[in-house]
Design a protein around this motif. Structure first.
Motif, PDB file in Angstrom:
ATOM      1  N   PHE A 194      -1.572   3.968   5.982  1.00  0.00           N
ATOM      2  CA  PHE A 194      -2.385   3.911   4.767  1.00  0.00           C
ATOM      3  C   PHE A 194      -3.542   4.876   4.890  1.00  0.00           C
ATOM      4  O   PHE A 194      -3.875   5.353   5.979  1.00  0.00           O
ATOM      5  CB  PHE A 194      -2.843   2.488   4.422  1.00  0.00           C
ATOM      6  N   ASN A 195      -4.111   5.180   3.770  1.00  0.00           N
ATOM      7  CA  ASN A 195      -5.182   6.161   3.662  1.00  0.00           C
ATOM      8  C   ASN A 195      -6.009   5.727   2.463  1.00  0.00           C
ATOM      9  O   ASN A 195      -5.672   5.985   1.324  1.00  0.00           O
ATOM     10  CB  ASN A 195      -4.541   7.542   3.438  1.00  0.00           C
ATOM     11  N   ILE A 196      -7.079   4.973   2.752  1.00  0.00           N
ATOM     12  CA  ILE A 196      -7.842   4.339   1.682  1.00  0.00           C
ATOM     13  C   ILE A 196      -9.265   4.867   1.687  1.00  0.00           C
ATOM     14  O   ILE A 196      -9.882   4.967   2.745  1.00  0.00           O
ATOM     15  CB  ILE A 196      -7.905   2.802   1.881  1.00  0.00           C
ATOM     16  N   THR A 197      -9.759   5.192   0.524  1.00  0.00           N
ATOM     17  CA  THR A 197     -11.136   5.630   0.390  1.00  0.00           C
ATOM     18  C   THR A 197     -11.877   4.675  -0.543  1.00  0.00           C
ATOM     19  O   THR A 197     -11.383   4.377  -1.639  1.00  0.00           O
ATOM     20  CB  THR A 197     -11.194   7.062  -0.174  1.00  0.00           C
ATOM     21  N   ASN A 254     -18.810   7.988   0.124  1.00  0.00           N
ATOM     22  CA  ASN A 254     -17.467   7.422   0.289  1.00  0.00           C
ATOM     23  C   ASN A 254     -17.194   7.085   1.747  1.00  0.00           C
ATOM     24  O   ASN A 254     -17.668   7.773   2.649  1.00  0.00           O
ATOM     25  CB  ASN A 254     -16.407   8.415  -0.181  1.00  0.00           C
ATOM     26  N   LEU A 312      -1.444   6.656  -7.669  1.00  0.00           N
ATOM     27  CA  LEU A 312      -2.374   6.528  -6.555  1.00  0.00           C
ATOM     28  C   LEU A 312      -1.990   5.293  -5.761  1.00  0.00           C
ATOM     29  O   LEU A 312      -1.978   4.190  -6.285  1.00  0.00           O
ATOM     30  CB  LEU A 312      -3.801   6.410  -7.090  1.00  0.00           C
ATOM     31  N   LEU A 351       0.829  -1.207   0.000  1.00  0.00           N
ATOM     32  CA  LEU A 351       0.000   0.000   0.000  1.00  0.00           C
ATOM     33  C   LEU A 351       0.860   1.252   0.000  1.00  0.00           C
ATOM     34  O   LEU A 351       0.427   2.315  -0.413  1.00  0.00           O
ATOM     35  CB  LEU A 351      -0.893   0.007   1.255  1.00  0.00           C
ATOM     36  N   THR A 399     -15.184   4.221  -2.693  1.00  0.00           N
ATOM     37  CA  THR A 399     -16.206   5.092  -3.270  1.00  0.00           C
ATOM     38  C   THR A 399     -17.425   4.251  -3.662  1.00  0.00           C
ATOM     39  O   THR A 399     -17.327   3.030  -3.831  1.00  0.00           O
ATOM     40  CB  THR A 399     -15.672   5.829  -4.508  1.00  0.00           C
ATOM     41  N   GLY A 434     -13.778   8.002   8.120  1.00  0.00           N
ATOM     42  CA  GLY A 434     -14.479   9.168   7.601  1.00  0.00           C
ATOM     43  C   GLY A 434     -15.549   8.731   6.618  1.00  0.00           C
ATOM     44  O   GLY A 434     -15.385   7.710   5.931  1.00  0.00           O
ATOM     45  N   VAL A 435     -16.655   9.479   6.571  1.00  0.00           N
ATOM     46  CA  VAL A 435     -17.673   9.204   5.550  1.00  0.00           C
ATOM     47  C   VAL A 435     -18.053  10.522   4.897  1.00  0.00           C
ATOM     48  O   VAL A 435     -17.942  11.593   5.507  1.00  0.00           O
ATOM     49  CB  VAL A 435     -18.939   8.535   6.149  1.00  0.00           C
ATOM     50  N   ASN A 436     -18.479  10.448   3.670  1.00  0.00           N
ATOM     51  CA  ASN A 436     -18.929  11.630   2.953  1.00  0.00           C
ATOM     52  C   ASN A 436     -20.184  11.258   2.181  1.00  0.00           C
ATOM     53  O   ASN A 436     -20.179  10.280   1.434  1.00  0.00           O
ATOM     54  CB  ASN A 436     -17.825  12.097   2.000  1.00  0.00           C
ATOM     55  N   LEU A 457     -12.035  11.410   0.079  1.00  0.00           N
ATOM     56  CA  LEU A 457     -13.254  11.302   0.882  1.00  0.00           C
ATOM     57  C   LEU A 457     -14.249  12.385   0.489  1.00  0.00           C
ATOM     58  O   LEU A 457     -15.401  12.121   0.191  1.00  0.00           O
ATOM     59  CB  LEU A 457     -12.909  11.399   2.372  1.00  0.00           C
ATOM     60  N   GLN A 469     -13.830   6.245   4.299  1.00  0.00           N
ATOM     61  CA  GLN A 469     -12.368   6.325   4.350  1.00  0.00           C
ATOM     62  C   GLN A 469     -11.847   5.677   5.622  1.00  0.00           C
ATOM     63  O   GLN A 469     -12.452   5.805   6.685  1.00  0.00           O
ATOM     64  CB  GLN A 469     -11.947   7.797   4.332  1.00  0.00           C
ATOM     65  N   MET A 508       0.396   0.545  -6.675  1.00  0.00           N
ATOM     66  CA  MET A 508      -0.947   0.875  -7.146  1.00  0.00           C
ATOM     67  C   MET A 508      -1.948   0.015  -6.375  1.00  0.00           C
ATOM     68  O   MET A 508      -1.701  -1.165  -6.131  1.00  0.00           O
ATOM     69  CB  MET A 508      -1.071   0.561  -8.637  1.00  0.00           C
ATOM     70  N   THR A 509      -3.073   0.605  -6.003  1.00  0.00           N
ATOM     71  CA  THR A 509      -4.067  -0.150  -5.257  1.00  0.00           C
ATOM     72  C   THR A 509      -5.351  -0.321  -6.078  1.00  0.00           C
ATOM     73  O   THR A 509      -5.649   0.484  -6.950  1.00  0.00           O
ATOM     74  CB  THR A 509      -4.450   0.541  -3.938  1.00  0.00           C
ATOM     75  N   GLY A 539      -1.835   3.276  -1.662  1.00  0.00           N
ATOM     76  CA  GLY A 539      -2.603   3.055  -0.443  1.00  0.00           C
ATOM     77  C   GLY A 539      -2.459   4.189   0.550  1.00  0.00           C
ATOM     78  O   GLY A 539      -3.127   4.200   1.587  1.00  0.00           O
TER      79      GLY A 539
END
Lengths: 205, 798
Positions: A195-198, A167, B622, A76, A200, A129-131, B723, A169, A80-81, B624
């Motif tokens: 890591f920081n994954i969103t 989304n 892009l 990650l 969608t 987080g949610v949006n 987000l 997160q 690429m994810t 993780g």
């Protein structure tokens, strides 16, 4: 007149050159055979996270499951994810979230969550987080203790509100300077993001 | 054998006791370096009152000598007095050479003025009295004394020298005759050199010093140890210092033992320590330093021959600002927007990750000999061992395992010949061989930043210096270097294909793994370099120097092989296997005015660099951790030009004024963008009061004014907060505003005894505790620079 010529400098000169040359040659031969031709071993990347899976299970209806996965074969960190969401939340239902964080580049896969993150829970913190998505959560009483009397955010319970699409997160913060879970989504300052994954297109139907 | 002859000789002289003492000793005195006759030399037979003087053929005669052993003493104006033992057996002829031009030949200065390394290049010398004031700091800090030299910093203890806007692999550092090899390609890799070890430093802008290397596109820094005096003496120096900012302390001590036979021994040790520095408003957490250095030299140095063994050791443990550890571009955005570090703790001496732990060993042996009427021949072997450990913020048992673990070993041999029989037309040539091995330890658990490699270098050069007349000197030189790098590099299969290497370099894959490929890149480079210049004295006060230099630099391992995340910069950096050498054409013109009260040195230069290699934003990926900018090394054509000015004016006997100003511009000619990290215009003004009669008292008020860099490439970018789906601007380009700092320094020297002197220096840096950030400090995104610092230094010479 009788003249004695003293020892000429010439002999010394040539001797010096020969000595100098020999010592240079010696050093050169020494350095050139200090090498071997073996191939280096590939580095086994230990800190890799290749798979992140969030499994939301409806507490009342076990068959109602929402799964979100993020896969990065190179890790990650810089690879690429690919994110994938399967299933939809049911409005009004309550879900238990189960996290799996693994390094699948090793065989068997390395359980990063239980082997690395939870034993050092005081240095980690999950932030959600949610949006545009009517989801709310609580950090469970049985959640692992995080930094400064907070809950880490591994064991959480989610409630789906009205129908919506948006989304979601998840961030894992390493060595945060300060954290706060008075809002159960959590917030952190300082540290670095592991890591920081969103995800969608998450829907509540 | 010799002894037997000697005894026989004594016996024969005894047996000839009855013989009459009517032998004639005839001889001539010649100048060593060119065999010319020396007139008016005084020749004395020791133990007698017999004295004679050489005639215009250099010849002399003593009559009525016995068959015996005599000791002669030969003296001549400006020559070192020489003693010669000889045997008289019947009429005898003896040719005696003494050297009349030691100063010109041996780079020894008797008048106290320092010898330069070059004759037509833009060169500045820093002497020990200047260097001593930097005892607690680093090489890069001291070099900023030279107009046009700045530094690229990572915090305040990792200081990389920058000459006219160029740094790292473009600067060549010679440490006591050894070319420093310490992973100098890295932007966060400061030279592993203890400033306390240097007696004198020459800074040469451009590549005019060809004997040292042909790839110094930016410049050459030559550190020489303190000079050896051929006299029976024992002396030493101890420096003790303390600084309030960082609660730092340092000690450095050196001891020298010299003999009039030329034998010498020197030992020097130093220790520096500081904890967290402080900006005016907060602590800079984890910026401590722990530095230990040791050096020793032993040898024999005479005019005709000499040798030296030298060993030095340096270990630096350097903390890197904790708040600069980031994982994603959002982290960097938060750091920039918050305006202050996101990690501030109470003062501590503890050094945690992120940190560097660097060890450097250097050993050398050299020998030289002068040949009468020919010149000087020198041979040298040197070995360097550099160990670089970089510790990152990690979890679990890996906490104590470095993320970078590199071992770089370098062997060099060189031979150098100085033909100086004709002092008006000197020639210097030599050859060099070098082998280097880099080992990247795989136990780090992190993919290798730099691969394992072997590097072979061969170089040869010839330079000449021609004194056309009293006013005009011309020099010229050419050099050829061959360099071969043979690496074993792992690539991720995905990256290999993305870079198109699977098409261009398919033949270098030697092993395939599930997700990685092992490749064996072998590259050969042939580099030509040249220099030519002139030094012309217009009149007694004005002189002009002109120099042209061609330099060629092969790409360094990082430019070729980088592929991965650069943590502290939050970007992915990619090298390119297709790179060719970088070629620089630099012209420089200097004007020097030396009048009684006013001295002005103006230096202008233009440097056109073809195939200039530098990092530039290239794409996004892009990951993780969100989107990451990808910076790729690019090859382009670039130009740099500028002017450096140094003015000193003696207002009266006690009051001196100094100004140093420097302007540098650099552009990428293909994209029309300014080059990144070019020093902004800066001007330094100093007024100094000195009173020699009052314990050599001096007090100086200094003003340092650094302008805002308006000529910068805009590499800002926007990323999507996934987000909220909003765009976030990441401003990594806008330089910080101009700043003006005031410093104060005062010192006095007291004689404690006939041979002991104590110098006390008291200074205040950033007198007004001004808050500022420096464009050339890579941690400027995260924190302000240093606040006020009181320094006290005691120096004892004995």
């Amino acid at each position: 007149m009788k003249i004695n010529y003293l020892k000429p400098n010439f002999m010394k000169t040539s001797k010096f050159f020969i000595n100098a040359f020999l010592s240079l040659a010696f050093v050169a031969s020494f350095t050139s055979c200090s090498d071997d031709d073996e191939n280096p071993e590939p580095v086994n990347e230990e800190e890799l996270i290749t798979n992140l899976t969030l499994t939301f299970s409806n507490i009342a209806t076990p068959a109602d499951v929402v799964t979100m996965t993020s896969v990065a074969p190179d890790g990650l960190e810089e690879g690429m994810t690919t994110e994938n969401v399967s299933g939809n939340f049911t409005a009004g239902a309550t879900y238990a979230l189960s996290l799996a964080i693994t390094n699948a580049s090793e065989t068997p896969a390395d359980d990063v969550l239980n082997d690395d993150i939870i034993p050092e829970a005081d240095e980690h913190f999950f932030v959600y987080g949610v949006n545009d998505l009517n989801l709310s959560l609580t950090r469970d009483a049985g959640d692992v203790d995080g930094p400064d009397g907070t809950k880490l955010g591994v064991n959480t319970t989610w409630v789906a509100g009205d129908a919506s699409t948006g989304n979601l997160q998840i961030i894992l913060v390493h060595e945060p300077d300060s954290v706060n879970d008075s809002n159960p989504f959590g917030s952190a300052t300082g540290g670095s993001e592991d890591f920081n994954i969103t995800f969608t297109g998450v829907s509540i139907l | 054998m010799k002894n037997i002859f000697f005894i026989l000789f004594i016996l024969t002289s005894y047996s000839g006791y009855t013989q009459q003492c009517d032998n004639v000793l005839k001889g001539n005195i010649i100048d060593f370096h060119d065999n010319s006759a020396l007139e008016n030399a005084t020749i004395r037979i020791i133990g007698t009152n017999r004295i004679t003087i050489s005639d215009n053929q250099g010849e002399f005669t003593f009559k009525n000598l016995c068959n015996s052993v005599y000791e002669l003493e030969i003296s001549h104006v400006a020559c070192k007095t020489k003693q010669v033992t000889l045997e008289v057996a019947g009429d005898t002829f003896k040719s005696i050479s003494i050297e009349h031009h030691i100063e010109e030949l041996d780079q020894i200065s008797i008048k106290g003025t320092s010898k330069t390394e070059t004759k037509t290049a833009q060169e500045t010398i820093l002497k020990s009295n200047v260097l001593e004031r930097y005892s607690s700091l680093s090489l890069g800090d001291a070099l900023k004394e030279v107009s046009g030299v700045s530094s690229l910093n990572t915090g305040n203890t990792i200081v990389k020298p920058m000459i006219n806007g160029l740094h790292s692999s473009r600067i060549l550092i010679m440490n006591n005759g050894v070319r420093q090899q310490d992973q100098e390609w890295g932007i966060e890799h400061a030279p592993s050199i203890d400033i306390n070890n240097a007696g004198q430093i020459s800074v040469i802008k451009g590549s005019g010093a060809l004997a040292y290397g042909g790839d110094a596109v930016g410049g050459v820094i030559v550190l020489n140890p303190s000079r050896i005096i051929n006299r029976d003496t024992l002396y030493g120096k101890t420096i003790l210092g303390g600084q309030t900012n960082g609660r730092g302390y340092n000690i450095s001590t050196s001891l020298n033992k010299n003999y009039n036979t030329g034998w010498f021994a020197q030992a020097q040790g130093s220790y520096k320590r500081n904890g967290d520095f402080k900006a005016p408003d907060y602590n800079l957490t984890n910026t401590g330093l722990d530095s230990k250095g040791f050096a020793a030299r032993v040898g024999k140095r005479n005019f005709e021959s000499g040798f030296e063994l030298h060993y030095s050791y340096l270990n630096n443990e350097i903390g890197i600002l904790g708040a600069s550890h980031i994982g994603s571009v959002f982290d960097i955005a938060r750091a920039i927007n918050s305006g202050q570090p996101l990690l501030i703790r109470d003062f501590s001496y503890t050094i945690n990750a992120p940190k560097q732990d660097i060890t450097h060993h250097l050993a050398k042996a050299n020998y030289y000999k002068r040949f009468r009427g020919f010149g000087k021949v020198a041979v040298q072997y040197d070995y360097q061992y550099n160990k670089r450990l970089e510790f990152d913020v990690r979890i679990g048992d890996r906490r104590n395992i470095p993320a970078i673990d590199l071992t770089l070993q370098t062997h060099s041999i060189l031979a150098d010949v100085d033909l100086d029989a004709n002092l008006d037309r000197k020639i210097n040539f030599g050859v060099l061989g070098r082998y280097q091995n880099n080992f990247a330890n795989p136990d780090t658990g992190v993919r290798r930043l730099i691969p394992d490699y072997d590097k072979y270098e061969f170089g040869t050069y010839i330079v000449t210096e021609w004194n056309v007349n009293d006013k005009l000197l011309i020099d010229a030189g050419i050099r050829y270097d061959y360099s071969r790098i043979d690496a074993k590099k792992f690539y991720r299969t995905s990256r290999w294909e993305e870079r198109g290497y699977d098409v261009d370099f398919a033949d270098i894959v030697i092993e395939e793994f599930p997700t990685q490929l092992l490749t064996n890149p072998i590259f050969n480079y042939h580099n030509f370099s040249a220099t030519a210049g002139l030094n012309f004295e217009l009149d007694k006060t004005n002189s002009i120097l002109f120099n042209y230099s061609l330099a060629s630099r092969p790409p360094n391992p990082s430019e070729l092989f980088s592929d991965g995340l650069h943590h502290s910069a939050a970007r992915i950096e990619l090298g390119d296997l297709r790179f060719n050498k970088e070629v620089s054409n630099r012209v420089s013109l200097s004007h020097k005015l030396n009048s009684k009260r006013l001295n002005i040195v103006s230096e202008i230069f233009y440097n056109r660099i073809n195939n200039f290699i530098y990092l530039r934003p290239f794409a996004f990926t892009l990951t993780g951790r969100g989107p990451f900018p990808v910076w790729a090394y690019q090859q382009t054509d670039a130009e740099l030009y500028g002017i450096d000015l140094t003015v000193t004016y003696e207002i009266n006997d006690k009051l001196h004024y100094l100004n140093k100003s420097s302007l540098t511009k650099g552009y990428d000619l293909e994209t029309d963008l300014a080059l990144i990290d070019i020093p902004p215009f800066s001007t330094f003004n100093q007024i100094k009061y000195t009173n020699a009669n009052w314990y050599n008292f001096s007090a100086a008020l200094k003003s340092e004014w650094v302008f805002e860099q308006n000529d910068f490439p805009d590499f800002n970018f926007e990323v999507e907060d996934q987000l909220t789906e909003e765009m976030v601007l990441i401003d990594i380009s806008t330089p910080p505003p101009a700043f003006h700092l005031v410093h104060f320094y005062t010192e006095a020297t007291f004689s404690l005894s006939q041979k002991t002197r104590l110098n006390i220096g008291l200074g205040v840096n950033n007198l007004f505790d001004t808050t500022y950030r420096n464009y050339l400090n890579r941690l400027r995104f995260f924190a302000d620079d240093l606040g006020r610092n009181f320094t006290l230094q005691l120096q004892l010479n004995y």
